[in-house]
Design an enzyme around this catalytic site. Structure first.
Site, mmCIF file in Angstrom:
data_model
loop_
_atom_site.group_PDB
_atom_site.id
_atom_site.type_symbol
_atom_site.label_atom_id
_atom_site.label_comp_id
_atom_site.label_asym_id
_atom_site.label_seq_id
_atom_site.Cartn_x
_atom_site.Cartn_y
_atom_site.Cartn_z
ATOM 1 N N SER A 83 -21.768 -12.146 -12.132
ATOM 2 C CA SER A 83 -21.593 -10.898 -11.351
ATOM 3 C C SER A 83 -20.309 -10.337 -11.180
ATOM 4 O O SER A 83 -19.822 -9.441 -10.950
ATOM 5 C CB SER A 83 -22.364 -10.624 -10.166
ATOM 6 O OG SER A 83 -21.767 -11.471 -9.125
ATOM 7 N N THR A 199 -20.538 -7.896 -6.822
ATOM 8 C CA THR A 199 -19.009 -8.104 -6.370
ATOM 9 C C THR A 199 -18.766 -9.145 -5.556
ATOM 10 O O THR A 199 -19.622 -9.503 -4.635
ATOM 11 C CB THR A 199 -19.104 -6.636 -5.627
ATOM 12 O OG1 THR A 199 -19.254 -5.716 -6.393
ATOM 13 C CG2 THR A 199 -17.438 -6.386 -4.961
ATOM 14 N N THR A 217 -15.127 -7.313 -9.622
ATOM 15 C CA THR A 217 -16.510 -7.279 -10.219
ATOM 16 C C THR A 217 -16.741 -7.135 -11.739
ATOM 17 O O THR A 217 -15.741 -6.676 -12.220
ATOM 18 C CB THR A 217 -17.465 -6.249 -9.596
ATOM 19 O OG1 THR A 217 -18.851 -6.444 -9.791
ATOM 20 C CG2 THR A 217 -17.075 -4.924 -10.163
ATOM 21 N N ARG A 227 -19.096 2.641 -17.607
ATOM 22 C CA ARG A 227 -19.675 2.861 -16.079
ATOM 23 C C ARG A 227 -18.711 2.128 -15.259
ATOM 24 O O ARG A 227 -18.225 1.232 -15.505
ATOM 25 C CB ARG A 227 -20.873 2.425 -16.102
ATOM 26 C CG ARG A 227 -21.759 2.391 -14.418
ATOM 27 C CD ARG A 227 -21.271 1.167 -13.667
ATOM 28 N NE ARG A 227 -22.024 1.456 -12.655
ATOM 29 C CZ ARG A 227 -21.779 0.341 -11.686
ATOM 30 N NH1 ARG A 227 -21.112 -0.802 -11.763
ATOM 31 N NH2 ARG A 227 -22.434 0.772 -10.341
ATOM 32 N N VAL A 228 -18.516 2.732 -14.210
ATOM 33 C CA VAL A 228 -17.423 2.277 -13.196
ATOM 34 C C VAL A 228 -18.218 2.540 -11.831
ATOM 35 O O VAL A 228 -18.237 3.530 -11.606
ATOM 36 C CB VAL A 228 -16.139 2.898 -13.089
ATOM 37 C CG1 VAL A 228 -15.127 2.484 -12.032
ATOM 38 C CG2 VAL A 228 -15.228 2.692 -14.669
ATOM 39 N N GLY A 229 -18.094 1.308 -11.002
ATOM 40 C CA GLY A 229 -18.639 1.329 -9.691
ATOM 41 C C GLY A 229 -17.937 1.554 -8.574
ATOM 42 O O GLY A 229 -16.673 2.176 -8.844
ATOM 43 N N ASP A 230 -18.106 1.387 -7.450
ATOM 44 C CA ASP A 230 -17.196 1.476 -6.313
ATOM 45 C C ASP A 230 -16.065 0.516 -5.973
ATOM 46 O O ASP A 230 -15.293 0.670 -5.448
ATOM 47 C CB ASP A 230 -17.983 1.462 -5.143
ATOM 48 C CG ASP A 230 -18.835 -0.059 -4.860
ATOM 49 O OD1 ASP A 230 -19.234 -0.696 -5.834
ATOM 50 O OD2 ASP A 230 -18.685 -0.645 -3.793
ATOM 51 N N THR A 250 -20.944 -3.844 -1.136
ATOM 52 C CA THR A 250 -21.461 -4.695 -2.298
ATOM 53 C C THR A 250 -22.645 -3.830 -2.423
ATOM 54 O O THR A 250 -23.324 -3.282 -1.466
ATOM 55 C CB THR A 250 -21.615 -6.185 -1.959
ATOM 56 O OG1 THR A 250 -22.236 -6.950 -2.982
ATOM 57 C CG2 THR A 250 -22.660 -6.281 -0.694
ATOM 58 N N GLY A 251 -23.362 -3.985 -3.731
ATOM 59 C CA GLY A 251 -24.620 -3.341 -3.964
ATOM 60 C C GLY A 251 -24.421 -2.098 -4.874
ATOM 61 O O GLY A 251 -23.622 -2.435 -5.855
ATOM 62 N N GLY A 253 -23.049 0.509 -6.605
ATOM 63 C CA GLY A 253 -21.779 1.201 -6.087
ATOM 64 C C GLY A 253 -21.901 2.695 -6.241
ATOM 65 O O GLY A 253 -21.133 3.323 -5.487
#
Length: 339
Positions: A83, A199, A217, A227-230, A250-251, A253
């Site tokens: 991850s 993350t 992450t 794709r980009v998360g938080d 975490t989780g 995003g």
């Protein structure tokens, strides 16, 4: 006469040894006292080893910013960790792309998103902070900058991650699952369905009382390319205010971005909330907005205020966070949760 000389010599040597021991003891005590207020916290079970690496910096009186960078490089390099970092599961097209951010107490920050072929994105994020006028570089531009800075271009898709991806391709079913960070850690060849890969977020306060944070992450497994998360979004996956505190998430995003989660936690602490209460309120904002969806997804927040007090909260049970200070370097605690 010889016996008397020997006695006097032994006495002097003994006194010198005691004096040296006293000085050494005083030095040890002073060193311990000097890092009493230092602390580092991070998300998930693999945060324990990361914290210990960060502590090697803090214990010597080092700065929080150096500590968090050093600490999160441990999971970035861990081939069992699917991850974070070089062993992260790829997107649905088989590309491993990494996101990271770093932030100092004075608001200085840097980040990279959708970065491929570089094993330690947190180091590139720090270079963005210190050597460019920008905060965030993405994709090919981030890679170009990293190569110009002397980072080595590598193929990050490990045999284990490739095997898991090819297994997923048999069904190509995408469904993030709760707490896969713990369940899938160290496993290989996982079939589709374990998509909520995540993350490490780390927060530290050094002996001088200065805060810093880092977040890195490989994002969700089997995500759409690009794709980009938080994690690389300042204010979402990470936020630090030296006058108040710091927070990370975490989780899933997307849910954190929608609520600017880490910034929200810090602002709640600014209003007088404890770190734990601030994390709980941020989680509840997500639950209230998405009451049905929240039953099947995980988001957790971790926070530390400028006094070194720590708190965490999550939507689902199973989120853990690691705590390290002068008294204990291997602490691991379960976060409270809504459900």
């Amino acid at each position: 006469m010889a016996d008397r000389r020997d006695f006097l010599k032994a006495s002097l040597l003994g006194a010198s040894a005691l004096a040296l021991a006293g000085k050494a003891g005083a030095g040890t005590a002073a060193a311990a006292k000097s890092v009493t207020g230092a602390r580092v916290v991070s998300t998930w079970d693999f945060g324990v080893a990361a914290n210990q690496a960060a502590w090697s910096v803090l214990a010597k009186g080092g700065q929080a910013l150096d500590a968090v960078e050093t600490g999160v490089m441990v999971p970035e390099a861990d081939l069992k960790n699917h991850s974070v970092g070089r062993a992260g599961y790829p997107d649905r097209d088989g590309h491993v792309s990494l996101d990271a951010s770093i932030m100092d107490a004075d608001g200085s920050c840097g980040a990279v998103a959708a970065l491929e072929h570089i094993a330690h994105p947190i180091q590139v994020a720090r270079r963005v902070m210190e050597r460019t006028p920008h905060v965030l570089l993405a994709g090919d531009g981030a890679l170009q900058f990293a190569l110009e800075q002397g980072f080595k271009k590598e193929d990050l898709l490990t045999p284990e991650s490739e095997q898991a991806w090819r297994e997923w391709l048999k069904t190509a079913h995408y469904q993030p699952s709760v707490n896969s960070e713990v369940r899938d850690y160290g496993k290989t060849g996982m079939p589709g369905g374990s998509g909520n890969h995540d993350t490490i977020g780390m927060l530290a306060i050094d002996a001088q009382g200065r805060l810093a944070g880092a977040c890195t992450t490989s994002g969700m497994a089997w995500k759409m390319r690009g794709r980009v998360g938080d994690s690389p979004i300042i204010g979402a996956g990470l936020y630090v205010d030296g006058d108040v505190g710091a927070a990370t998430s975490t989780g899933v995003g997307e849910e954190v971005i929608r609520n600017v989660g880490s910034f929200l936690v810090v602002e709640l602490m600014r209003q007088g909330r404890s770190p734990q209460d601030a994390c709980r309120e941020a989680v509840m904002r997500i639950v209230k907005r998405r009451p049905q969806a929240s039953k099947d997804l995980q988001v957790g927040f971790l926070a530390m205020n400028r006094a070194g007090e720590v708190g965490a909260w999550a939507i689902q049970p199973g989120f853990s966070y690691a705590v390290c200070d002068a008294q204990r370097q291997d602490g691991l605690l379960p976060a409270k949760s809504v459900y």
